[in-house]
Design an enzyme around this catalytic site. Structure first.
Site, PDB file in Angstrom:
ATOM      1  CG  ASP A  97      45.030  38.967  22.604  1.00 49.77           C
ATOM      2  OD1 ASP A  97      44.972  38.807  21.791  1.00 49.77           O
ATOM      3  OD2 ASP A  97      43.615  39.717  23.174  1.00 49.77           O
ATOM      4  CG  HIS A 131      42.100  36.252  31.023  1.00 51.18           C
ATOM      5  ND1 HIS A 131      41.244  35.182  31.761  1.00 51.18           N
ATOM      6  CD2 HIS A 131      41.746  36.104  29.764  1.00 51.18           C
ATOM      7  CE1 HIS A 131      41.022  34.457  30.406  1.00 51.18           C
ATOM      8  NE2 HIS A 131      41.425  35.546  29.271  1.00 51.18           N
TER       9      HIS A 131
HETATM   10  N1  ACO Z   1      44.160  47.938  32.921  1.00 51.27           N
HETATM   11  C1  ACO Z   1      43.998  48.620  34.472  1.00 51.27           C
HETATM   12  N2  ACO Z   1      43.101  47.671  35.058  1.00 51.27           N
HETATM   13  C2  ACO Z   1      43.005  46.968  34.572  1.00 51.27           C
HETATM   14  C3  ACO Z   1      43.017  45.710  33.964  1.00 51.27           C
HETATM   15  C4  ACO Z   1      43.646  46.573  33.086  1.00 51.27           C
HETATM   16  N3  ACO Z   1      44.347  45.537  31.604  1.00 51.27           N
HETATM   17  N4  ACO Z   1      42.753  44.773  33.157  1.00 51.27           N
HETATM   18  C5  ACO Z   1      41.531  45.572  34.172  1.00 51.27           C
HETATM   19  N5  ACO Z   1      41.851  46.074  34.928  1.00 51.27           N
HETATM   20  C6  ACO Z   1      41.688  46.529  36.431  1.00 51.27           C
HETATM   21  C7  ACO Z   1      40.267  47.452  36.563  1.00 51.27           C
HETATM   22  O1  ACO Z   1      40.005  48.472  36.180  1.00 51.27           O
HETATM   23  C8  ACO Z   1      39.879  46.848  37.701  1.00 51.27           C
HETATM   24  O2  ACO Z   1      39.755  47.443  38.505  1.00 51.27           O
HETATM   25  P1  ACO Z   1      39.070  48.250  39.942  1.00 51.27           P
HETATM   26  O3  ACO Z   1      39.221  46.215  40.739  1.00 51.27           O
HETATM   27  O4  ACO Z   1      40.277  49.338  41.132  1.00 51.27           O
HETATM   28  O5  ACO Z   1      37.711  48.430  40.040  1.00 51.27           O
HETATM   29  C9  ACO Z   1      39.966  44.702  37.779  1.00 51.27           C
HETATM   30  O6  ACO Z   1      41.455  45.832  37.538  1.00 51.27           O
HETATM   31  C10 ACO Z   1      39.437  43.448  37.776  1.00 51.27           C
HETATM   32  O7  ACO Z   1      39.253  44.384  36.514  1.00 51.27           O
HETATM   33  P2  ACO Z   1      37.998  44.125  35.580  1.00 51.27           P
HETATM   34  O8  ACO Z   1      37.790  45.251  34.600  1.00 51.27           O
HETATM   35  O9  ACO Z   1      36.141  44.098  36.884  1.00 51.27           O
HETATM   36  O10 ACO Z   1      38.144  42.446  34.803  1.00 51.27           O
HETATM   37  P3  ACO Z   1      37.020  41.108  34.266  1.00 51.27           P
HETATM   38  O11 ACO Z   1      37.374  40.419  35.113  1.00 51.27           O
HETATM   39  O12 ACO Z   1      35.652  42.347  34.015  1.00 51.27           O
HETATM   40  O13 ACO Z   1      37.499  42.101  32.695  1.00 51.27           O
HETATM   41  C11 ACO Z   1      39.473  41.951  31.288  1.00 51.27           C
HETATM   42  C12 ACO Z   1      38.736  41.525  32.112  1.00 51.27           C
HETATM   43  C13 ACO Z   1      38.218  42.260  30.909  1.00 51.27           C
HETATM   44  C14 ACO Z   1      40.185  40.960  30.324  1.00 51.27           C
HETATM   45  C15 ACO Z   1      40.150  43.273  31.470  1.00 51.27           C
HETATM   46  O14 ACO Z   1      41.368  42.782  32.533  1.00 51.27           O
HETATM   47  C16 ACO Z   1      40.655  43.929  30.223  1.00 51.27           C
HETATM   48  O15 ACO Z   1      39.661  45.106  29.863  1.00 51.27           O
HETATM   49  N6  ACO Z   1      41.563  43.727  30.052  1.00 51.27           N
HETATM   50  C17 ACO Z   1      43.142  44.814  28.893  1.00 51.27           C
HETATM   51  C18 ACO Z   1      41.591  44.255  27.255  1.00 51.27           C
HETATM   52  C19 ACO Z   1      42.693  42.541  26.675  1.00 51.27           C
HETATM   53  O16 ACO Z   1      43.936  42.801  27.190  1.00 51.27           O
HETATM   54  N7  ACO Z   1      41.702  42.075  26.858  1.00 51.27           N
HETATM   55  C20 ACO Z   1      42.154  40.104  25.977  1.00 51.27           C
HETATM   56  C21 ACO Z   1      41.697  39.468  27.847  1.00 51.27           C
HETATM   57  S1  ACO Z   1      41.888  38.024  26.926  1.00 51.27           S
HETATM   58  C22 ACO Z   1      40.962  37.500  25.584  1.00 51.27           C
HETATM   59  O17 ACO Z   1      39.834  37.681  25.734  1.00 51.27           O
HETATM   60  C23 ACO Z   1      41.523  36.495  24.628  1.00 51.27           C
END
Ligand code: ACO
Length: 428
Positions: free
Chosen positions: A363, A306
């Site tokens: 979720d 998140h």
């Molecule tokens: N699985 C694997 N790796 C992940 C995940 C995940 N679910 N989430 C984040 N990461 C990693 C990224 O690859 C990144 O790694 P790095 O530092 O090596 O590049 C690091 O963790 C930081 O992640 P970001 O994508 O930069 O974080 P951001 O704040 O931009 O994204 C998000 C947040 C979109 C929710 C992300 O965690 C994600 O895609 N999660 C999966 C989708 C999901 O569950 N979305 C629902 C969120 S809740 C909502 O909106 C209702």
């Protein structure tokens, strides 16, 4: 405590006001930065940008705290109901009995949709994703209420609020009925908000239908937990679209589109797809975790991570417990729940997830509850939209009350300087 920040640019010192939130969050007000210095700020994905001052929802992502209008989410989940929570978000205070009754009556009265809208449903292919139908139908509502579209007239806005909250439920249920080829069930105004939705979804004209009590309670809880989450992608979209003076129907439709994506509300559908895939492959959660860590794959562990929470999402905590409770009460075993639990344990013990502070989000477990209630996979994000509607409305109204300027970020242009136009006959 300092009330200005000092910024040195090209050897010259500039003072910028500090704005402190009611929970102590500090920000540097850069509104006049460009006018004073010629500089703008760069913040991809608005990860460090406060787009406005707001009084609706507070989140402390490090501590895992979420409050609507000052009330902890756990307290609302236990003591309130969705209609009361919607009132709280929209009006800024808990209602008296009279206020709640009147709010409820107004919503109940507006549950039908114009009969001409039914013809719009007929035009969609049966394979249409219900989020596509929901977004276009909610926008279409503006064509049926041309007399309520003055965004600066509180009476118009009030009329739209009731209609939106009530009709989104009817539209959602009708889109499901359309997708399975069953006759639509008109709303019944003697039923409460959640029962009426379940009735429109699952009743058929040929049989008596009684809404199971456990499902009503579960749905009410899920809607409360989804009702607002401050400046997330869809809510920021609603505020942004609304800032151009687009009406509340149109702005909410834009929010629905933003919510649809798999990185936002669409993740609840993807979680179940992911768990089913793991189940199909013999339940190997190690493989899913390895794939999520592999930077060459686009796969992410859906329902994990998140932007704001660097701790367990408080909504996920409540949903996890409610999910166990509901499945026990209805005596249902879901193999996907067992996989989800193993996947969570595995990920939470893995240094990749620990270092990045990735925890289950709202979720991760919600889909398992929806499945148990008989709600199909591609309706999950629609359910999210139903819950989020009060939050979108509250933010749209606040944005107008604050008289915010039209949303218009700047860019840092990195393209070509100036090109000479070459006629097509002379291009190589
Ligand atoms: N699985 C694997 N790796 C992940 C995940 C995940 N679910 N989430 C984040 N990461 C990693 C990224 O690859 C990144 O790694 P790095 O530092 O090596 O590049 C690091 O963790 C930081 O992640 P970001 O994508 O930069 O974080 P951001 O704040 O931009 O994204 C998000 C947040 C979109 C929710 C992300 O965690 C994600 O895609 N999660 C999966 C989708 C999901 O569950 N979305 C629902 C969120 S809740 C909502 O909106 C209702």
């Amino acid at each position: 405590m300092a009330d200005v920040a000092k910024l040195i640019l090209e050897g010259k010192e500039h003072e910028l006001p500090i704005v402190t939130g009611s929970m102590g969050e500090k920000s540097v007000d850069i509104t006049d930065l460009r006018a004073k210095t010629g500089y703008v700020t760069l913040d991809s994905g608005f990860g460090n940008t406060g787009a406005a001052e707001s009084k609706i929802t507070f989140i402390d992502g490090d501590k895992g705290i979420l409050r609507y209008r000052g009330y902890p989410i756990e307290v609302l989940a236990e003591k309130s109901n969705f209609v009361e929570t919607a009132y709280l978000l929209i009006n800024g205070k808990l209602p008296t009995k009279t206020e709640l009754d009147s709010f409820n009556t107004n919503m109940v009265r507006h549950s039908l949709i114009h009969e001409d809208m039914l013809r719009l449903f007929e035009g969609y292919p049966s394979s249409a994703h219900p989020m596509a139908i929901l977004a276009s139908m909610v926008c279409s509502l503006s064509s049926f209420y041309p007399d309520f579209l003055d965004v600066h007239n509180p009476e118009h806005v009030n009329n739209i609020v009731y209609r939106l909250l009530s009709k989104i439920r009817t539209i959602a249920a009708f889109s499901y009925k359309k997708s399975i080829g069953q006759p639509i069930m008109y709303p019944r105004n003697d039923l409460d908000y959640c029962s009426n939705f379940m009735y429109m979804m699952f009743a058929v004209p040929s049989e008596k239908y009684e809404v199971p009590e456990e499902f009503i309670k579960a749905l009410d809880l899920l809607l409360i937990l989804h009702a607002d989450h401050e400046f997330n992608c869809s809510t920021s979209t609603v505020r942004m679209v609304g800032s151009s003076d687009a009406n509340l129907f149109a702005s909410s439709a834009a929010g629905i589109c933003a919510l649809w994506g798999a990185k936002h509300g669409g993740a609840n559908q993807e979680v179940i797809n992911m768990l089913k895939e793991i189940d199909k492959n013999g339940g190997d959660v190690d493989k899913a975790v390895a794939m999520a860590k592999d930077k060459d794959s686009n796969f992410r562990l859906f329902g994990f991570g998140h932007r704001i929470y660097k701790n367990y999402d408080p909504r996920a905590k409540v949903i996890k417990a409610a999910c166990d409770n509901m499945l026990n009460k209805i005596n249902r075993k879901d193999p996907l729940l067992e996989i989800a639990r193993r996947l969570e344990d595995k990920a939470l013990a893995d240094p990749y997830f620990v270092e990045r502070k990735l925890y289950p989000n709202v979720d991760f477990y919600s889909g398992i509850m929806y499945r148990a209630m008989g709600i199909p996979n591609d309706m999950f994000t629609v359910m999210f939209a139903l819950g989020r509607m009060p939050g979108w409305i509250a933010h749209w109204m606040e944005m107008h009350q604050n008289k915010e300027r039209i949303g218009r970020p700047r860019q840092i242009y990195q393209g070509k300087i100036q090109e000479n136009y070459v006629p097509i006959s002379d291009r190589g």
